[in-house]
Design an enzyme around this catalytic site. Structure first.
Site, PDB file in Angstrom:
ATOM      1  N   LEU A  12      41.072 -95.050 -21.602  1.00  0.00           N
ATOM      2  CA  LEU A  12      39.532 -95.471 -21.701  1.00  0.00           C
ATOM      3  C   LEU A  12      39.943 -96.699 -22.296  1.00  0.00           C
ATOM      4  O   LEU A  12      40.336 -97.033 -23.898  1.00  0.00           O
ATOM      5  CB  LEU A  12      38.863 -94.217 -22.707  1.00  0.00           C
ATOM      6  CG  LEU A  12      38.982 -93.016 -22.339  1.00  0.00           C
ATOM      7  CD1 LEU A  12      38.058 -91.777 -23.636  1.00  0.00           C
ATOM      8  CD2 LEU A  12      38.472 -93.549 -21.281  1.00  0.00           C
ATOM      9  N   ALA A  13      39.375 -97.617 -21.819  1.00  0.00           N
ATOM     10  CA  ALA A  13      39.551 -99.329 -22.630  1.00  0.00           C
ATOM     11  C   ALA A  13      38.352 -99.799 -22.595  1.00  0.00           C
ATOM     12  O   ALA A  13      38.255-101.454 -22.676  1.00  0.00           O
ATOM     13  CB  ALA A  13      40.520 -99.468 -21.658  1.00  0.00           C
ATOM     14  N   GLY A  15      36.270 -99.857 -25.153  1.00  0.00           N
ATOM     15  CA  GLY A  15      35.657-100.399 -26.861  1.00  0.00           C
ATOM     16  C   GLY A  15      35.090-101.859 -26.628  1.00  0.00           C
ATOM     17  O   GLY A  15      36.741-102.281 -26.354  1.00  0.00           O
ATOM     18  N   ARG A  19      36.948-104.191 -35.466  1.00  0.00           N
ATOM     19  CA  ARG A  19      37.748-104.699 -36.788  1.00  0.00           C
ATOM     20  C   ARG A  19      38.890-105.611 -36.165  1.00  0.00           C
ATOM     21  O   ARG A  19      39.448-106.431 -37.268  1.00  0.00           O
ATOM     22  CB  ARG A  19      37.685-103.334 -37.132  1.00  0.00           C
ATOM     23  CG  ARG A  19      36.823-101.891 -37.732  1.00  0.00           C
ATOM     24  CD  ARG A  19      37.805-100.964 -38.988  1.00  0.00           C
ATOM     25  NE  ARG A  19      37.332 -99.912 -37.720  1.00  0.00           N
ATOM     26  CZ  ARG A  19      38.096 -98.833 -37.639  1.00  0.00           C
ATOM     27  NH1 ARG A  19      39.194 -98.744 -39.163  1.00  0.00           N
ATOM     28  NH2 ARG A  19      38.203 -98.570 -36.902  1.00  0.00           N
ATOM     29  N   ASP A 109      43.937 -97.843 -27.165  1.00  0.00           N
ATOM     30  CA  ASP A 109      44.852 -98.147 -28.114  1.00  0.00           C
ATOM     31  C   ASP A 109      46.065 -97.764 -28.894  1.00  0.00           C
ATOM     32  O   ASP A 109      46.173 -97.893 -29.557  1.00  0.00           O
ATOM     33  CB  ASP A 109      43.951 -98.825 -28.904  1.00  0.00           C
ATOM     34  CG  ASP A 109      43.271 -97.023 -29.629  1.00  0.00           C
ATOM     35  OD1 ASP A 109      42.841 -96.388 -29.397  1.00  0.00           O
ATOM     36  OD2 ASP A 109      42.173 -97.406 -30.235  1.00  0.00           O
TER      37      ASP A 109
HETATM   38  C1  UD1 Z   1      38.563 -91.434 -30.885  1.00  0.00           C
HETATM   39  C2  UD1 Z   1      38.314 -89.462 -31.007  1.00  0.00           C
HETATM   40  C3  UD1 Z   1      38.822 -88.971 -32.457  1.00  0.00           C
HETATM   41  C4  UD1 Z   1      40.737 -89.577 -32.437  1.00  0.00           C
HETATM   42  C5  UD1 Z   1      40.871 -91.199 -32.296  1.00  0.00           C
HETATM   43  C6  UD1 Z   1      41.969 -90.627 -32.462  1.00  0.00           C
HETATM   44  C7  UD1 Z   1      36.088 -89.117 -29.989  1.00  0.00           C
HETATM   45  C8  UD1 Z   1      34.837 -89.115 -30.276  1.00  0.00           C
HETATM   46  N1  UD1 Z   1      36.607 -89.474 -30.937  1.00  0.00           N
HETATM   47  O1  UD1 Z   1      37.949 -91.893 -32.254  1.00  0.00           O
HETATM   48  O2  UD1 Z   1      38.693 -87.954 -32.350  1.00  0.00           O
HETATM   49  O3  UD1 Z   1      40.904 -89.147 -33.312  1.00  0.00           O
HETATM   50  O4  UD1 Z   1      39.713 -91.209 -30.684  1.00  0.00           O
HETATM   51  O5  UD1 Z   1      42.714 -92.508 -32.067  1.00  0.00           O
HETATM   52  O6  UD1 Z   1      37.373 -89.455 -28.691  1.00  0.00           O
HETATM   53  N2  UD1 Z   1      36.176 -95.968 -26.026  1.00  0.00           N
HETATM   54  C9  UD1 Z   1      35.193 -96.319 -23.975  1.00  0.00           C
HETATM   55  N3  UD1 Z   1      34.260 -95.613 -24.535  1.00  0.00           N
HETATM   56  C10 UD1 Z   1      33.221 -96.019 -25.165  1.00  0.00           C
HETATM   57  C11 UD1 Z   1      33.835 -95.385 -25.969  1.00  0.00           C
HETATM   58  C12 UD1 Z   1      35.507 -96.038 -26.875  1.00  0.00           C
HETATM   59  O7  UD1 Z   1      35.638 -96.524 -23.579  1.00  0.00           O
HETATM   60  O8  UD1 Z   1      31.924 -95.433 -24.966  1.00  0.00           O
HETATM   61  C13 UD1 Z   1      37.618 -96.007 -25.193  1.00  0.00           C
HETATM   62  C14 UD1 Z   1      37.603 -96.885 -26.726  1.00  0.00           C
HETATM   63  O9  UD1 Z   1      37.899 -98.439 -26.260  1.00  0.00           O
HETATM   64  C15 UD1 Z   1      39.738 -96.652 -27.529  1.00  0.00           C
HETATM   65  C16 UD1 Z   1      38.621 -95.133 -27.004  1.00  0.00           C
HETATM   66  O10 UD1 Z   1      37.976 -95.212 -25.676  1.00  0.00           O
HETATM   67  O11 UD1 Z   1      40.369 -96.879 -26.241  1.00  0.00           O
HETATM   68  C17 UD1 Z   1      38.309 -94.903 -28.086  1.00  0.00           C
HETATM   69  O12 UD1 Z   1      37.634 -94.506 -28.882  1.00  0.00           O
HETATM   70  P1  UD1 Z   1      37.147 -95.327 -30.511  1.00  0.00           P
HETATM   71  O13 UD1 Z   1      36.057 -95.354 -30.806  1.00  0.00           O
HETATM   72  O14 UD1 Z   1      38.423 -96.207 -30.113  1.00  0.00           O
HETATM   73  O15 UD1 Z   1      37.511 -93.856 -30.706  1.00  0.00           O
HETATM   74  P2  UD1 Z   1      37.397 -93.436 -32.212  1.00  0.00           P
HETATM   75  O16 UD1 Z   1      36.362 -93.358 -33.046  1.00  0.00           O
HETATM   76  O17 UD1 Z   1      39.488 -93.582 -33.101  1.00  0.00           O
HETATM   77 CA    CA Z   2      40.493 -95.623 -32.662  1.00  0.00          CA
END
Ligand code: UD1
Ligand code: CA
Length: 499
Positions: A12-13, A15, A19, A109
């Site tokens: 998943l990349a 986002g 920050r 990440d």
């Molecule tokens: C997520 C988890 C959380 C966990 C944490 C660990 C969920 C709902 N929560 O939270 O339980 O403790 O990771 O770091 O999954 N991304 C996409 N598309 C989207 C949203 C996110 O590709 O629509 C990707 C982001 O680029 C990132 C990853 O998914 O690489 C995680 O997304 P992020 O928004 O960082 O999730 P957290 O809120 O950290």
């Molecule tokens: Ca995160």
């Protein structure tokens, strides 16, 4: 051994990484030789997945370009709007034709994740026939992370995001690392049932666990042995923290293979570098990119090497090199600058305040002081005197200079290319050479010296120099009036050193 399950890896990349406050998508930030995403893909690589899907969104074109370089077999899938991690995986699975097998999902990440840890997660998941297994970790500070909520018997009941958690759930220190293994068919079914009924109005991948648990499906938790591997990166302060942790991991690994690292806290080695046994790395050393350091080489203090090959037993001291080759037993620095295609043969020397670019310095040849060597070929055991400039650029084109084996170029010489100094030839110090010097000849372009007697006393009377000249004249007259003029056969060549 045949694999019992087909495997798909989803990274998943998409986002933004708000920050990070950066024009660069978060997953493309570099960390000791790879991007954050590159580290995750490298950790997943040995799983030998049948398919790797990377969900891209923010900076999609940049991320795709990077993917083509580091993981050309991976499929980039666009998530145009970031509607949550569950939504991202749903889109990723649209690119997966299979209906059975294991899906490994990894947040883009988590660069410190090791292959062994994902492998252990997948093995546990497949071994137990679970519908879903999450990698969890006990962390000192769970702020911002999803919490693992277990039932009275210790089974995972659900994963709750901090912003949706009750105070009691927030107190839990067992967190979701954002790395999972799923049974493909049951994942697909569960993703179809995700709601957006949460604080962020997103489809949470983590809700799949609660859904499967409620449906009586087996869901598992695999606890990481070292929580450090699960650390994510949300801002540049965390990035710096990860860099220090990875530096220590890399340094420790090299020390265990027989490399001496005098000051591990100031030695930064990219994960792409190799270092030979009994090499010594002194403080403030950075080894980057495709650099290799040979056995028993001594590098540092204060050295940066980028994409540079250092041969066995060579020394590089307080210098900067990029795209260079340093032969076995060669010596560089202090304060040398080696630019791309600077190639030093075995036992060559490039010394203090010397810049070398696109040039071959032959075996045992020396360029010890204050010189620029550009577009040159210097033969074996040639000696280039201090302050020699290889004048390679005429304002339009670059030209080559050849200095033959055993040639001796005197100090403060301009070699105006294209020009060739033959084998065993000499060039007089202070020459500006634009014509070839045949082998064994002396090339000299200086005007003859003339001394104008008494000039200082006539033209600079009353100065320090004039007083010194007067004193010297008096002393010379006292000592019988012998001549002090230079003899005819004055030295016209000579390096600063002849060794
Ligand atoms: C997520 C988890 C959380 C966990 C944490 C660990 C969920 C709902 N929560 O939270 O339980 O403790 O990771 O770091 O999954 N991304 C996409 N598309 C989207 C949203 C996110 O590709 O629509 C990707 C982001 O680029 C990132 C990853 O998914 O690489 C995680 O997304 P992020 O928004 O960082 O999730 P957290 O809120 O950290
Ligand atoms: Ca995160």
């Amino acid at each position: 051994m045949s694999q019992p399950h087909r495997r798909t890896v989803v990274v998943l990349a998409a986002g933004e990484g708000k920050r990070m406050k950066s024009a660069l998508p978060k997953v493309l930030h570099p960390l000791l030789g790879r991007t954050l995403l590159g580290h995750v893909l490298a950790a997943a690589g040995p799983l030998r997945a049948d398919r790797t899907v990377v969900v891209v969104g923010h900076g999609a074109e940049q991320v795709r370009t990077h993917l083509a370089e580091v993981a050309p077999d991976a499929t980039g899938v666009l998530q145009a709007e970031q509607l949550g991690t569950g939504h991202a995986v749903r889109i990723a699975l649209d690119a997966v034709p299979e209906s059975t097998g294991t899906v490994v999902v990894i947040n883009g990440d988590v660069p410190l994740l090791r292959t062994e840890t994902v492998e252990a997660l997948v093995t546990a998941h497949e071994g137990e026939g679970a519908a879903a297994t999450v990698l969890a970790a006990e962390v000192p500070d769970p702020t911002g992370l999803g919490r693992i909520v277990r039932d009275a018997a210790g089974w995972l009941e659900q994963i709750v995001e901090e912003r949706d958690a009750t105070p009691a759930q927030r107190a839990l220190r067992e967190i979701n690392a954002g790395i999972y293994a799923f049974d493909l068919a049951r994942l697909r079914a569960a993703l179809g049932k995700l709601s957006t009924d949460n604080d962020q109005g997103e489809e949470y991948l983590t809700d799949v666990f609660g859904l499967l648990f409620s449906a009586g499906e087996p869901v598992g938790v695999h606890v990481a042995a070292d929580h450090v591997e699960t650390l994510g990166c949300n801002d540049r302060v965390e990035l710096a923290g990860l860099r220090r942790l990875l530096r220590d991991r890399v340094n420790e690994a090299w020390m265990r293979t027989g490399v001496t690292i005098l000051d591990p806290a100031t030695t930064w080695i990219d994960v792409t570098v190799t270092v030979g046994r009994d090499a010594v790395l002194d403080q403030n050393t950075q080894l980057r990119g495709a650099t290799t350091v040979g056995a028993e080489a001594v590098v540092g203090p204060d050295v940066t090497l980028i994409d540079t090959v250092v041969g066995p037993a060579a020394t590089v001291l307080r210098s900067h090199a990029t795209g260079a080759e340093v032969g076995a037993g060669a010596s560089v620095g202090p304060y040398a600058y080696l630019r791309p295609a600077a190639r030093l043969a075995e036992r060559a020397k490039v010394g203090t305040f010397v810049e070398v670019k696109n040039s071959d310095v032959g075996p045992g040849a020396k360029v010890p002081h204050l010189s620029y060597v550009g577009d040159a070929t210097i033969g074996a055991k040639a000696n280039i005197g201090a302050a020699t400039i290889f004048v390679n650029y005429d304002g339009v084109n670059k030209h080559r200079t050849v200095v033959g084996d055993g040639a001796f170029v005197g100090c403060d010489t301009n070699l105006i290319a294209p020009v060739e100094v033959g084998a065993g030839a000499y060039v007089a110090a202070g020459s500006a050479l634009s014509q070839d010097v045949p082998p064994g000849a002396l090339g000299v372009t200086r005007a003859p010296q003339r001394n104008i007697e008494g000039w200082v006393l006539r033209n600079r009377p009353g100065t320090v120099s004039a007083r010194a000249a007067e004193q010297a004249r008096g002393a010379a007259e006292d000592a019988s009036g012998g001549s002090t003029a230079a003899s005819e056969g004055e030295a016209i060549h000579g390096g600063a050193e002849t060794v």
